[in-house]
Design a protein around this motif. Structure first.
Motif, PDB file in Angstrom:
ATOM      1  N   PHE A 127     -76.296  -8.309  10.412  1.00 15.89           N
ATOM      2  CA  PHE A 127     -75.794  -8.116   9.039  1.00 15.89           C
ATOM      3  C   PHE A 127     -76.957  -8.155   8.054  1.00 15.89           C
ATOM      4  O   PHE A 127     -77.849  -9.003   8.169  1.00 15.89           O
ATOM      5  CB  PHE A 127     -74.915  -9.296   8.632  1.00 15.89           C
ATOM      6  N   ARG A 185     -67.462 -12.733  18.157  1.00 19.83           N
ATOM      7  CA  ARG A 185     -66.865 -11.565  17.490  1.00 19.83           C
ATOM      8  C   ARG A 185     -67.582 -11.251  16.184  1.00 19.83           C
ATOM      9  O   ARG A 185     -67.104 -10.481  15.368  1.00 19.83           O
ATOM     10  CB  ARG A 185     -65.355 -11.743  17.325  1.00 19.83           C
ATOM     11  N   LYS A 234     -71.999  -5.973   2.610  1.00 22.57           N
ATOM     12  CA  LYS A 234     -72.945  -5.958   3.731  1.00 22.57           C
ATOM     13  C   LYS A 234     -73.061  -4.553   4.308  1.00 22.57           C
ATOM     14  O   LYS A 234     -72.159  -3.717   4.158  1.00 22.57           O
ATOM     15  CB  LYS A 234     -72.536  -6.916   4.846  1.00 22.57           C
ATOM     16  N   GLY A 271     -61.679 -14.343   9.181  1.00 19.86           N
ATOM     17  CA  GLY A 271     -62.098 -13.027   9.681  1.00 19.86           C
ATOM     18  C   GLY A 271     -63.516 -13.061  10.198  1.00 19.86           C
ATOM     19  O   GLY A 271     -64.304 -13.931   9.808  1.00 19.86           O
ATOM     20  N   LEU A 330     -75.150  -2.682  15.176  1.00 16.80           N
ATOM     21  CA  LEU A 330     -73.791  -3.087  15.545  1.00 16.80           C
ATOM     22  C   LEU A 330     -73.569  -2.644  16.986  1.00 16.80           C
ATOM     23  O   LEU A 330     -73.227  -1.485  17.246  1.00 16.80           O
ATOM     24  CB  LEU A 330     -72.762  -2.467  14.587  1.00 16.80           C
TER      25      LEU A 330
HETATM   26  C1  LIG Z   1     -66.789  -3.886  11.950  1.00 14.45           C
HETATM   27  C2  LIG Z   1     -67.290  -5.161  11.300  1.00 14.45           C
HETATM   28  O1  LIG Z   1     -67.124  -5.075   9.898  1.00 14.45           O
HETATM   29  C3  LIG Z   1     -68.780  -5.324  11.573  1.00 14.45           C
HETATM   30  O2  LIG Z   1     -69.374  -6.330  10.799  1.00 14.45           O
HETATM   31  C4  LIG Z   1     -66.532  -6.380  11.831  1.00 14.45           C
HETATM   32  O3  LIG Z   1     -66.661  -6.473  13.228  1.00 14.45           O
HETATM   33  C5  LIG Z   1     -65.074  -6.429  11.418  1.00 14.45           C
HETATM   34  O4  LIG Z   1     -64.847  -7.696  10.899  1.00 14.45           O
HETATM   35  P1  LIG Z   1     -63.499  -8.054  10.076  1.00 14.45           P
HETATM   36  O5  LIG Z   1     -63.126  -6.917   9.195  1.00 14.45           O
HETATM   37  O6  LIG Z   1     -63.719  -9.409   9.490  1.00 14.45           O
HETATM   38  O7  LIG Z   1     -62.454  -8.081  11.255  1.00 14.45           O
HETATM   39  P2  LIG Z   1     -61.355  -9.172  11.655  1.00 14.45           P
HETATM   40  O8  LIG Z   1     -60.448  -9.378  10.477  1.00 14.45           O
HETATM   41  O9  LIG Z   1     -61.969 -10.338  12.301  1.00 14.45           O
HETATM   42  O10 LIG Z   1     -60.566  -8.356  12.772  1.00 14.45           O
HETATM   43  C6  LIG Z   1     -59.798  -7.209  12.445  1.00 14.45           C
HETATM   44  C7  LIG Z   1     -59.573  -6.432  13.726  1.00 14.45           C
HETATM   45  O11 LIG Z   1     -60.793  -5.749  14.092  1.00 14.45           O
HETATM   46  C8  LIG Z   1     -60.978  -5.764  15.484  1.00 14.45           C
HETATM   47  N1  LIG Z   1     -62.219  -6.508  15.823  1.00 14.45           N
HETATM   48  C9  LIG Z   1     -62.893  -7.196  14.873  1.00 14.45           C
HETATM   49  C10 LIG Z   1     -64.072  -7.859  15.183  1.00 14.45           C
HETATM   50  C11 LIG Z   1     -64.510  -7.817  16.541  1.00 14.45           C
HETATM   51  N2  LIG Z   1     -65.628  -8.436  16.907  1.00 14.45           N
HETATM   52  N3  LIG Z   1     -63.817  -7.127  17.469  1.00 14.45           N
HETATM   53  C12 LIG Z   1     -62.676  -6.466  17.130  1.00 14.45           C
HETATM   54  O12 LIG Z   1     -62.067  -5.819  17.974  1.00 14.45           O
HETATM   55  C13 LIG Z   1     -59.738  -6.413  16.061  1.00 14.45           C
HETATM   56  O13 LIG Z   1     -58.828  -5.384  16.327  1.00 14.45           O
HETATM   57  C14 LIG Z   1     -59.234  -7.283  14.928  1.00 14.45           C
HETATM   58  O14 LIG Z   1     -57.852  -7.526  15.007  1.00 14.45           O
END
Ligand SMILES: C[C@](O)(CO)[C@H](O)COP(=O)(O)OP(=O)(O)OC[C@H]1O[C@@H](n2ccc(N)nc2=O)[C@H](O)[C@@H]1O
Ligand SMILES: Nc1ncnc2c1ncn2[C@@H]1O[C@H](COP(=O)(O)OP(=O)(O)OP(=O)(O)O)[C@@H](O)[C@H]1O
Length: 339
Positions: free
Chosen positions: A72, A192, A50, A175, A55
């Motif tokens: 996304f 989130r 993606k 996630g 964002l």
């Molecule tokens: C940056 C992006 O890739 C944009 O699509 C996502 O927001 C990240 O998604 P991801 O990798 O699936 O993340 P997750 O595994 O849910 O979270 C990992 C860490 O990223 C931070 N996190 C993630 C998503 C969110 N909305 N807020 C956060 O602060 C948090 O510290 C969390 O502990």
């Protein structure tokens, strides 16, 4: 858009069942031939990467996450996850970044298999093989893709028949990006990022991606976002109506004028050299350049396939990145491949 929708999923699973699996014929000299289906021997699922075209990030929540307005767009770079029965749960991986992929139970593919098995009260003993083409720790949801792919593959292998809502629930537990990896296309993620609303896309958008020399940790980038914004009034994230209209029109100029990424200053703060990559792509004629998600992959929107080649060539020659790829969007979500 959703190749993983219940009807589509049933259809592909049936295709796998008829195309690949052994069907026993009971010897029967008279009367109709009886057939019996055996479970699949293995199932392969293809899942896209993606890019986030918007964002917008709110203030840190009490649970440590951030509320998002996250638009996304699935792009045509794929991982493939193959699942087959085994004595114990194990993970193998191939591809240029394979050395950086954990092969223990922290792998999102393994966690997905365990989550589905736990819900259906069965053993998670499978061999998961990941053919990895999505950069690791690149901000393109590579691990999330493998989680969604493993979930759909195990669902097909085990014949659990989980509903789309159940699969999306498990994805959200794995996630924030995982639900989108399952559905693909384009979607607005709120909360989130896990609560999805599908968006229309009216044409093909061409992208060039520059992979960086090292990865960035997503939590570290969110922490840097908090540090840079400390003391400031962080507004509630809101989806851009202009951007959603540009997607629906399939208009790359309008999309280029509206893309945004609130994590970009944080990613640049942790990886300042990315500014040189962004500048190189813009100088080569990209309509716009941005960091993909939490980075460090940089994304360049271009008008057409010819422009993609020009920008890709210039980026390769610039010496500001590790590898360069071109891809079209939108791409379908997690899809069971035909046997
Ligand atoms: C940056 C992006 O890739 C944009 O699509 C996502 O927001 C990240 O998604 P991801 O990798 O699936 O993340 P997750 O595994 O849910 O979270 C990992 C860490 O990223 C931070 N996190 C993630 C998503 C969110 N909305 N807020 C956060 O602060 C948090 O510290 C969390 O502990
Ligand atoms: N299947 C997987 N593939 C890659 N990394 C994985 C996987 N499972 C767990 N990980 C861990 O997750 C970390 C982040 O990898 P990933 O490739 O998902 O990052 P990302 O693309 O930046 O994520 P996102 O864009 O969703 O924030 C890796 O450094 C690795 O430790």
């Amino acid at each position: 858009m959703a190749a993983a929708g219940p009807a589509a999923r049933r259809a592909v699973v049936r295709r796998v069942a008829f195309g690949r699996h052994r069907t026993a014929r009971a010897p029967s000299p008279v009367g109709p031939v009886e057939t019996q289906e055996f479970p699949p021997v293995s199932v392969t699922v293809r899942v896209p990467a993606k890019v986030n075209v918007q964002l917008s990030v709110g203030a840190a929540r009490p649970d440590g996450f951030h509320d998002l307005a996250n638009v996304f767009l699935a792009v045509g770079l794929y991982d493939e996850v193959t699942v087959a029965p085994a004595d114990t749960l194990r993970v193998t991986c191939e591809g240029p970044d394979a050395a950086h992929v954990p092969l223990d139970r922290t792998n999102l593919a393994a966690r997905a298999a365990e989550a589905l098995a736990a819900r259906y009260g069965r053993s998670p003993a499978v061999h998961l093989h990941i053919a990895k083409d999505i950069p690791v720790a690149g901000g393109m949801a590579g691990g999330s893709a493998d989680g969604a792919g493993a979930l759909l593959a195990c669902d097909a292998l085990w014949g659990t028949g989980a509903s789309r809502a159940e699969l999306l629930d498990i994805c959200a537990e794995l996630g924030s990006d995982v639900p989108f990896s399952l559905v693909g296309g384009a979607a607005l993620g709120t909360g989130r990022g896990e609560r999805l609303t599908a968006l229309d896309v009216g044409g093909t958008f061409r992208w060039v991606f520059a992979m960086a020399g090292r990865g960035l940790s997503t939590p570290a980038v969110f922490r840097e976002f908090d540090r840079l914004g400390a003391g400031a009034d962080i507004p509630e994230p809101v989806a851009s109506a202009e951007l959603i209209a540009a997607l629906a029109k399939g208009d790359p100029d309008a999309l280029a004028a509206t893309v945004s990424n609130d994590l970009q200053p944080a990613a640049l703060s942790l990886y300042p050299e990315l500014a040189d990559t962004l500048a190189a792509g813009l100088a080569a004629g990209a309509l716009t350049a941005l960091v993909s998600g939490s980075g460090p992959t940089t994304a360049f929107l271009v008008r057409d396939a010819a422009s993609a080649e020009t920008v890709a060539r210039s980026l390769r020659a610039s010496g500001t990145c590790r590898t360069v790829r071109t891809a079209a969007a939108p791409a379908p979500g997690a899809t069971v491949l035909t046997a």
